[in-house]
Each structure stands twice: as C-alpha cells, then as structure tokens.
Motif scaffolding. Structure first.
Motif, mmCIF file in Angstrom:
data_model
loop_
_atom_site.group_PDB
_atom_site.id
_atom_site.type_symbol
_atom_site.label_atom_id
_atom_site.label_comp_id
_atom_site.label_asym_id
_atom_site.label_seq_id
_atom_site.Cartn_x
_atom_site.Cartn_y
_atom_site.Cartn_z
ATOM 1 N N UNK A 1 -11.656 14.198 5.832
ATOM 2 C CA UNK A 1 -10.912 13.442 4.825
ATOM 3 C C UNK A 1 -11.620 12.129 4.474
ATOM 4 N N UNK A 2 -11.645 11.853 3.192
ATOM 5 C CA UNK A 2 -12.127 10.573 2.688
ATOM 6 C C UNK A 2 -10.906 9.680 2.482
ATOM 7 N N UNK B 1 0.845 -1.194 0.000
ATOM 8 C CA UNK B 1 0.000 0.000 0.000
ATOM 9 C C UNK B 1 0.881 1.246 0.000
ATOM 10 N N UNK B 2 0.656 2.104 -0.975
ATOM 11 C CA UNK B 2 1.339 3.390 -1.061
ATOM 12 C C UNK B 2 0.321 4.486 -0.835
ATOM 13 N N UNK B 3 0.778 5.622 -0.300
ATOM 14 C CA UNK B 3 -0.105 6.746 -0.008
ATOM 15 C C UNK B 3 0.310 7.997 -0.775
ATOM 16 N N UNK B 4 -0.693 8.693 -1.278
ATOM 17 C CA UNK B 4 -0.522 10.040 -1.815
ATOM 18 C C UNK B 4 -1.052 10.959 -0.724
ATOM 19 N N UNK B 5 -0.142 11.708 -0.087
ATOM 20 C CA UNK B 5 -0.546 12.486 1.083
ATOM 21 C C UNK B 5 -0.716 13.977 0.822
ATOM 22 N N UNK C 1 0.386 -2.500 -4.843
ATOM 23 C CA UNK C 1 -0.840 -3.118 -5.335
ATOM 24 C C UNK C 1 -2.041 -2.216 -5.073
ATOM 25 N N UNK C 2 -1.873 -1.266 -4.154
ATOM 26 C CA UNK C 2 -2.913 -0.281 -3.827
ATOM 27 C C UNK C 2 -2.249 1.077 -3.666
ATOM 28 N N UNK C 3 -2.867 2.096 -4.242
ATOM 29 C CA UNK C 3 -2.466 3.475 -3.980
ATOM 30 C C UNK C 3 -3.649 4.122 -3.268
ATOM 31 N N UNK C 4 -3.349 4.730 -2.134
ATOM 32 C CA UNK C 4 -4.384 5.298 -1.281
ATOM 33 C C UNK C 4 -4.204 6.812 -1.207
ATOM 34 N N UNK C 5 -5.322 7.533 -1.115
ATOM 35 C CA UNK C 5 -5.287 8.995 -0.996
ATOM 36 C C UNK C 5 -6.357 9.428 0.002
#
Length: 191
Positions: free
Chosen positions: A181-182, A108-112, A143-147
C-alpha cells in the motif's frame, strides 16, 4: 417524445452519507452478489476485541452499531435510486491505525475502500466516488484526505483502489504503508 439522459453512468450518480435512514440500502448493497458481506468494511475499524470476531454477522452488527451511534462511515452511490457503489470515507481517527505516522489526526480523513457492483465497473464510477468523497470530507472540515491505494497488479488490497485513480484525482504520494500500500494525500486550504 421520450427524452434520454445522455450523461454517463458516473455523471448520473448521486451520493449520500450512510445513516440510519438509508441502512437498508447499505445492507442491500453489501449483501448483493459479490458484495463485501464478509467484511462489512470493519477490517480497518475493528477494535482489538472486534478484530477477533471475523464472521460476517458480527461485523455487520458492529457496523450497524456505529451507524446507529451517528459515526461517519462513508458514502453510498446511487444510480436511478438504486444503491450501486460504496466508499468508506471518514475521519482517520474512526479507523484503527491505517499507517504508522505518529502525527495528529486532526483534519485528516481517510478513504479506505470501495465497492462497485460488477455491471458498472470500468465506467468511471470509482473516479466519481473519489470526487464525491473528497467533497464530502472537505465540507465537513477536512484539510487532508488520505488514501492507501495499490498498484493495479497487486494481488491484495485491491479494494483500497489503485494508484492511477488517485493520481488522476490530484492526490500525491507521501509514503508507504506496508509492502503493497502507498499513502496518498490531497491537501486543501479552507477559505
């Protein structure tokens, strides 16, 4: 005869990972007029000890230490070799908890957050950054990018992006993080 590049600003942009080699570009963008020089994108990364030190110089030093150590922190967007945009995109495990999920951070990666110089806002740069961030994360095994976007009318967290931007990029809402935040995710399968 002079040839002009008819591509949009967003189409002409090039993205590079922030490393020691382009620290000066990163530093210049953050210290430009309106830049995030007070935060240095450390709010979600700070350890408990670091979170007590909120001045810009301390945060800058903490960010530089991470970059020097080889920690992934994000992408710089360049237009004609000038750094004009930033996106914090990294493995979720490199941030302190952005959401209370209780799950595994593996893959899991995050765009913050984002920053675009004022003169280029409203020209599709943020959409281009999201696409570059997704490609960057995917190429590194995500495998997932989260924002964590907010509604366009939100009085806070606007630096995290807006819901319509992520919907347009194919992200889907999977929950909430606090009252504004969503949590949006884009999931993909690796071939």
């Amino acid at each position: 005869m002079v040839m002009t590049d008819k591509r949009s600003v967003a189409e002409r942009m090039v993205f590079r990972e922030v490393t020691q080699d382009n620290w000066r570009d990163f530093e210049g963008l953050f210290e430009c007029r309106g830049g995030p020089k007070a935060c240095w994108c450390m709010v979600w990364r700070a350890t408990p000890v670091e979170s007590k030190q909120t001045d810009g110089l301390t945060r800058k030093a903490a960010m530089k230490a991470r970059i020097t150590a080889g920690t992934t922190v994000g992408l710089l967007g360049y237009l004609n070799k000038e750094p004009v945009a930033w996106c914090s995109v990294a493995p979720r495990s490199t941030y302190r908890r952005l959401v209370e999920h209780g799950g595994d951070d593996e893959g899991v990666w995050s765009i913050a957050c984002f920053f675009v110089v004022r003169r280029l806002r409203g020209q599709g740069v943020s959409q281009r950054i999201i696409a570059a961030a997704v490609e960057f994360a995917r190429n590194r095994g995500a495998s997932i990018v989260e924002a964590y976007p907010v509604d366009p009318s939100s009085p806070s967290y606007r630096f995290m992006g807006f819901v319509p931007m992520f919907e347009a990029a194919g992200f889907r809402e999977v929950g909430r993080a606090g009252s504004r935040r969503y949590v949006f995710q884009l999931t993909f399968e690796h071939e």
